[in-house]
Design an enzyme around this catalytic site. Structure first.
Site, short mmCIF file in Angstrom:
data_model
loop_
_atom_site.label_atom_id
_atom_site.label_comp_id
_atom_site.label_asym_id
_atom_site.label_seq_id
_atom_site.Cartn_x
_atom_site.Cartn_y
_atom_site.Cartn_z
N GLY A 171 -8.42 -7.12 5.30
CA GLY A 171 -8.83 -7.31 5.96
C GLY A 171 -8.28 -7.73 7.19
O GLY A 171 -9.12 -8.17 8.12
N ARG A 215 -3.19 3.06 8.74
CA ARG A 215 -3.55 1.66 8.23
C ARG A 215 -2.19 0.70 8.39
O ARG A 215 -1.21 1.19 7.78
CB ARG A 215 -4.42 2.00 6.90
CG ARG A 215 -5.51 2.69 6.98
CD ARG A 215 -5.43 2.51 5.47
NE ARG A 215 -7.10 4.20 4.71
CZ ARG A 215 -8.14 3.41 5.36
NH1 ARG A 215 -8.66 2.60 5.08
NH2 ARG A 215 -8.98 3.98 5.48
N LYS A 245 0.87 -1.09 0.15
CA LYS A 245 -0.12 0.04 0.19
C LYS A 245 0.38 1.39 -0.09
O LYS A 245 1.08 2.13 -0.43
CB LYS A 245 -0.61 -0.36 1.25
CG LYS A 245 -2.08 0.70 0.90
CD LYS A 245 -2.59 0.78 2.69
CE LYS A 245 -4.01 2.38 2.22
NZ LYS A 245 -5.59 1.11 2.03
N MET A 267 -5.75 -7.14 9.21
CA MET A 267 -5.00 -6.60 9.81
C MET A 267 -5.94 -5.34 9.87
O MET A 267 -6.99 -5.34 9.99
CB MET A 267 -3.40 -6.05 9.66
CG MET A 267 -2.73 -7.85 9.71
SD MET A 267 -0.70 -6.71 9.32
CE MET A 267 -1.11 -6.41 7.46
N CYS A 322 12.87 -36.53 -8.82
CA CYS A 322 11.25 -37.37 -9.52
C CYS A 322 10.72 -37.09 -8.10
O CYS A 322 9.55 -37.92 -7.99
CB CYS A 322 12.10 -38.85 -9.92
SG CYS A 322 12.89 -39.61 -8.99
N ARG A 345 -4.01 -0.91 -6.88
CA ARG A 345 -2.44 -1.64 -6.74
C ARG A 345 -2.42 -2.83 -8.25
O ARG A 345 -3.15 -2.75 -8.84
CB ARG A 345 -2.43 -2.90 -5.95
CG ARG A 345 -3.67 -3.36 -5.81
CD ARG A 345 -3.73 -4.56 -3.94
NE ARG A 345 -5.26 -4.34 -4.11
CZ ARG A 345 -5.87 -4.87 -3.29
NH1 ARG A 345 -5.33 -4.93 -2.27
NH2 ARG A 345 -7.33 -5.55 -3.03
N HIS A 356 -15.91 -8.99 0.69
CA HIS A 356 -14.45 -9.48 1.47
C HIS A 356 -14.93 -10.83 0.94
O HIS A 356 -13.35 -11.62 0.93
CB HIS A 356 -14.83 -9.33 2.81
CG HIS A 356 -14.38 -9.71 3.97
ND1 HIS A 356 -14.24 -11.84 4.84
CD2 HIS A 356 -12.75 -9.75 4.52
CE1 HIS A 356 -13.59 -11.92 4.92
NE2 HIS A 356 -11.97 -11.17 4.56
N SER A 367 18.78 -39.05 -9.81
CA SER A 367 17.94 -38.43 -9.95
C SER A 367 17.52 -38.42 -8.18
O SER A 367 17.73 -39.03 -7.47
CB SER A 367 16.83 -39.42 -10.53
OG SER A 367 15.57 -38.60 -9.91
N TYR A 393 16.39 -32.18 -15.96
CA TYR A 393 14.66 -32.01 -15.59
C TYR A 393 13.98 -31.95 -14.46
O TYR A 393 14.63 -31.97 -13.74
CB TYR A 393 14.40 -33.45 -16.79
CG TYR A 393 14.41 -34.84 -15.46
CD1 TYR A 393 13.90 -35.08 -15.23
CD2 TYR A 393 15.71 -34.79 -16.59
CE1 TYR A 393 13.95 -36.63 -14.59
CE2 TYR A 393 16.13 -36.55 -15.29
CZ TYR A 393 15.25 -37.05 -14.44
OH TYR A 393 16.16 -38.26 -14.46
C1 PEP Z 1 11.38 -40.08 -4.02
O1 PEP Z 1 12.14 -40.15 -2.40
O2 PEP Z 1 11.67 -38.34 -3.57
C2 PEP Z 1 10.85 -40.70 -4.85
C3 PEP Z 1 10.52 -39.81 -5.69
O3 PEP Z 1 11.05 -42.15 -4.56
P1 PEP Z 1 9.42 -42.28 -3.37
O4 PEP Z 1 8.38 -41.22 -2.92
O5 PEP Z 1 8.73 -43.43 -3.87
O6 PEP Z 1 10.08 -42.96 -2.12
#
Ligand code: PEP
Ligand code: MG
Length: 894
Positions: free
Chosen positions: A101, A92, A23, A103, A851, A335, A451, A783, A871
């Site tokens: 709203g 304010r 603000k 605070m 992963c 804003r 609100h 990974s 990736y």
């Molecule tokens: C992990 O541990 O991040 C993973 C991908 O394996 P899992 O979740 O199967 O243990």
């Protein structure tokens, strides 16, 4: 250099949100471009942080406030609380991120028993006493922590005594009497009279705003919105201007484009002779902005001009609060406006088409979280549906649930697993608990700026507002739909609300896929799409694909999910969890394998499993033809495939008591005992299985490579990555690698980095990260299993995230969001960076990916980009989000 705690509005600019709050920074920007802003100053978030840490404002603050207040007084030609012509100020909150709203605010600071007379002489008795009454009420509640009903009940009593329905019907004398009563409440509740000294009022109000940062509501909101508890709020002290001073005064809120669709035009609400809070709170039904032209033509024209200037300046949709005092327009706030997810995509593309921003800027303006919202299903109204009413479409999405009329009950019902629609006349900050617990929110008053609307949009919850046809009887717990033979709904009845259209339906309406999902599925051709949302999503995801360095893969362990992942843009599989292929009918075979007492028994079980596994892999290779497929060898602890220890022990005890020998297999029970894990995430799992159960990994590797051979024989292409889980030491990996290489050679492959068969490892234990330089020697790729890495770095179990102490940790701000959702960049992230760096020192160009669940989390994707991964891999449904965020990361990282 000493820290400065106070900045005049004329000193800052819009980029100083961290210091001045959103603000304050935007007020400063408006002053900078010459818009009419009531003079004032901002006390920094630094000052708030000192207050929160030490319990007192910094010593220098008082002097700086004196100096800046003098500047405002000079500009206005009046002094704070002057008995004959008082300058009044508002105090304010204004944090870096908007917390509408949540605070506190105190208005009309500077009024006391003398200055109220001065104000009366200038602006009228009624107005002066009403202003003083408001100050006492807000000061009492906010600064002195007096329950608001102490004041409200007196107003109600006064209205009853005068036969008045509305506050406006009370006279100057009534309000003067209320002032006396309110002062009595304050003295009674606190033991001291209301402070008459204007400066004492100001200092107390400033501290109250600091304190409101740690108020229950604000803490809950920050947790919901993932805002850090450490930021603190700035405080804006500003000359009061009054929209409720006369018939030619008014106040309103407006947007430079429709925040729902992005259309350019005149959007907003206003009320004549009212204060700003009346519009925002949705207490009186506001009028559409274009009607202001008839009420206050000069101010209206100037407002339109200011709106255009602000949009051109910010190059984006602006949301604006204004007040007209006796015909003069004042800008109170602006804003870059909140908008629905659909509007964000559409507006970004419109601004590109208008030549205001470029593609990269458009990509910066949309988020993965918004794209996620657009992928939610919508109602399918092709069947019989009963429409109850249509009102303001305040926050998009389809929600079905049972109506509940108050927030406490809503939270309780939701706690029992019910889907709930919270129905209120209007909401206020105390409803937050119920709003969070509900599938959707329905109110009978207020518009897009009420609100309920603002909060619901922030939370991504569907919301319909201003449904005036709904007559709510809180005592009888019913909602009657106005009109002939109006339907009467009772608490607990099912309704469906569509926050994208404003429709409310009786009962449960079926839902259908979103057009955005249909587009990703390939069912809608973006070139001929009628829906401009689909076109906008297509355009921006295409820009993201062109910009991103990170590839995006999917976690998938069956052909159907893999095929969908490819349609959604996945460039391969980053994790195929083979354990998911060991469930159902096959559990029996796994049990046989575990219980086998000799080589022959084990071999028989493995021989039975291998062709089944091979079939699974062939299906996945076919779906992922031409792309890399990463298959993880078996990971989970074996007890997951066996009956539960407790139930089996109980069954055995019962059988023994009944003398029914042999009902429970003693052999099985012994195995269950042996394999029971006190902590199911440590112990005998991952590579440890491969090294202790002869033939298990070999069977899987054979199945994988035979499947790949069969895939190629059918003309298929691609590559396969064999991944070893839960490595802590390079020697573990070497042992599995030797075995895998031998099988690969036997089947005609020469494994290695960059070839069609590679062998690598997950990095999901701190020791693996710390010794990544050694591990890389035996790995063709890494990974990161950030689920386990988070678990083992923090010493948490994933189950801890389901409640327990995690909610206390979130409340206390140990982390603003669960580290299982968004990667803990400081701790776990450091291990990731270290492993990437040291792994690549050993093996330049080592392929790295992630992963764990974090692979689909927007903020974490940005981290993985900067950490240099190749990736991210996430669930198929999150692939589009990861593509978008990977593109954003690439353009935002420098
Ligand atoms: C992990 O541990 O991040 C993973 C991908 O394996 P899992 O979740 O199967 O243990
Ligand atoms: Mg894991």
């Amino acid at each position: 250099m000493t820290t400065r705690y106070v900045f005049d509005f004329a000193e800052g600019d819009k980029d100083q949100k961290a210091l001045l709050g959103g603000k304050g920074a935007n007020l400063a920007e408006m002053v900078k471009i010459g818009l009419p802003v009531p003079p004032g100053f901002t006390i920094t978030t630094d000052a708030c942080r000192v207050y929160l840490k030490t319990g007192a404002a910094p010593a220098e603050l008082a002097g700086e406030v004196t100096e800046h207040l003098a500047g405002v007084e000079k500009a206005m030609g009046r002094t704070l609380g002057d008995p004959s012509d008082p300058l009044l100020v508002s105090v304010r909150s204004g944090a870096m991120f908007s917390m509408p709203g949540m605070m506190e605010t105190v208005l009309n600071i500077g009024l006391n028993d003398q200055s109220v007379q001065g104000l009366a002489a200038i602006a009228g008795e009624r107005f002066a006493w009403d202003s003083y009454r408001r100050l006492l009420q807000m000061f009492g509640k906010t600064v002195l922590d007096i329950e608001s009903h102490e004041f409200e009940s007196l107003i109600d009593a006064m209205k009853a005594a005068r036969g008045a329905k509305q506050d406006l019907e009370l006279s100057a004398a009534d309000l003067q009497e209320l002032v006396a009563q309110f002062k009595g409440v304050i003295e009674r509740e606190t033991g001291s009279p209301f402070p008459q000294a204007p400066r004492a009022q100001l200092d107390a109000a400033i501290e109250a705003v600091f304190r409101s940062w740690v108020g229950e509501r604000a803490v809950l909101y920050r947790r919901q919105e993932r805002i850090s508890h450490d930021l603190g709020t700035a405080v804006n002290v500003q000359t009061m201007v009054f929209g409720n001073m006369s018939e030619d005064s008014g106040t309103g809120v407006c947007f430079t484009r429709d925040p729902g669709t992005g259309e350019k035009g005149v959007y907003g609400d206003f009320l004549m002779n009212a204060q700003g809070e009346d519009v925002v709170a949705g207490i009186r039904n506001a009028r559409p902005l274009h009607e202001l032209e008839g009420e206050s033509p000069a101010a209206y024209r100037q407002l339109l001009d200011n709106m255009a200037r602000l949009e051109a300046h910010y190059k984006d949709l602006c949301d604006i609060e204004f007040t007209i005092e006796r015909g003069k327009l004042w800008m109170l706030q602006t804003r870059v406006g909140k908008r629905t997810a659909a509007a964000a995509f559409k507006i970004a593309c419109q601004l590109v088409d208008e030549g205001v921003i470029d593609d990269d800027e458009a990509l910066r303006r949309v988020t993965g979280a918004q794209l996620t919202m657009l992928m939610f299903p919508r109602f399918d109204k092709s069947g019989d549906v009963t429409t109850l009413t249509k009102a303001v479409a305040a926050s998009p999405g389809a929600a079905v649930g049972r109506i509940v009329l108050n927030s406490t009950d809503a939270a309780e019902w939701a706690g029992r697993g019910e889907r709930v629609i919270l129905v209120r006349t209007e909401t206020n900050p105390d409803d937050l608990v119920g709003m969070i617990a509900s599938e959707g929110i329905l109110t009978s008053r207020g518009g897009k700026t009420s609100h309920a609307a603002v909060i619901a949009r922030g939370m991504g919850a569907p919301c319909v507002c201003g449904a005036e046809d709904l007559l709510i009887d809180f005592a009888a717990k019913t909602v009657t739909v106005a009109g002939d033979g109006g339907v009467v709904l009772r608490e607990g009845d099912l309704v469906s609300i569509d926050g994208a259209t404003g429709e409310v339906f009786l009962g449960e309406v079926p839902v259908q896929a979103s057009p955005v999902v249909e587009y990703f599925e390939g069912a809608i051709d973006p070139a001929t799409a009628q829906d401009d949302l689909v076109t906008a999503v297509h355009r921006l995801v295409t820009v993201a694909d062109a910009r991103r360095r990170l590839a995006v893969r999917a976690n998938s362990d069956n052909p159907e999910d893999s095929a969908r992942a490819v349609r959604f843009g996945a460039q391969g599989i980053g994790l195929c969890r083979t354990e998911h292929m060991f469930l159902g009918d096959r559990r029996q075979l796994v049990e046989q394998l575990i219980l086998a007492e000799d080589e022959a028994g084990r071999a028989a079980a493995l021989d039975a499993l291998r062709p089944l596994q091979q079939g699974d892999f062939e299906g996945i290779f076919a779906a992922m033809d031409g792309k890399p497929v990463n298959i993880r060898l078996l990971d989970p602890p074996l007890h997951e495939f066996l009956p539960d220890l407790t139930s089996l022990s109980v069954a055995a005890a019962v059988a023994e008591a009944k003398g029914e020998q042999g009902t429970v297999d003693a052999h099985l029970l012994a195995a269950v005992h042996r394999l029971h894990e006190a902590n199911p995430m440590l112990g005998l799992r991952g590579v440890r299985l491969g090294l202790t159960i002869p033939g298990l990994f070999a069977m899987q590797i054979r199945a994988i490579l035979s499947a790949f051979t069969a895939h190629k024989a059918r003309g298929g292409t691609g590559s396969v990555e064999i991944m070893v889980p839960l490595i802590g030491d390079v020697r573990e990996l070497r042992l599995v690698r030797e075995e895998a290489e031998a099988i690969a050679r036997e089947l005609g492959f020469e494994p290695g980095a960059g070839t069609e068969v590679s062998i690598g490892t997950m990095i999901e234990l701190p020791r693996a990260a710390l010794t990544a330089g050694q591990i890389a020697d035996a790995a063709d790729f890494f990974s990161f299993g950030t689920n386990d890495l988070t678990q083992t770095t923090w010493g948490f179990s994933r189950d801890d995230a389901e409640g327990g102490f995690f909610s206390a940790y979130l409340d206390k701000g140990v982390f603003p969001v669960s580290p299982f959702e968004t990667l803990d960049a400081t701790g776990v992230g450091r291990l990731v960076r270290l492993a990437v760096t040291e792994g690549r020192e050993t093996k330049p160009g080592l392929k790295t990916g992630v992963c764990g669940e974090h692979g689909g989390d927007p903020e974490s994707v940005h981290f993985f980009h900067t950490a240099g991964l190749d990736y991210v891999s996430c669930s198929p449904f999150r692939v589009p989000v990861a593509r978008l965020e990977a593109g954003r990361a690439a353009i935002m990282a420098h």
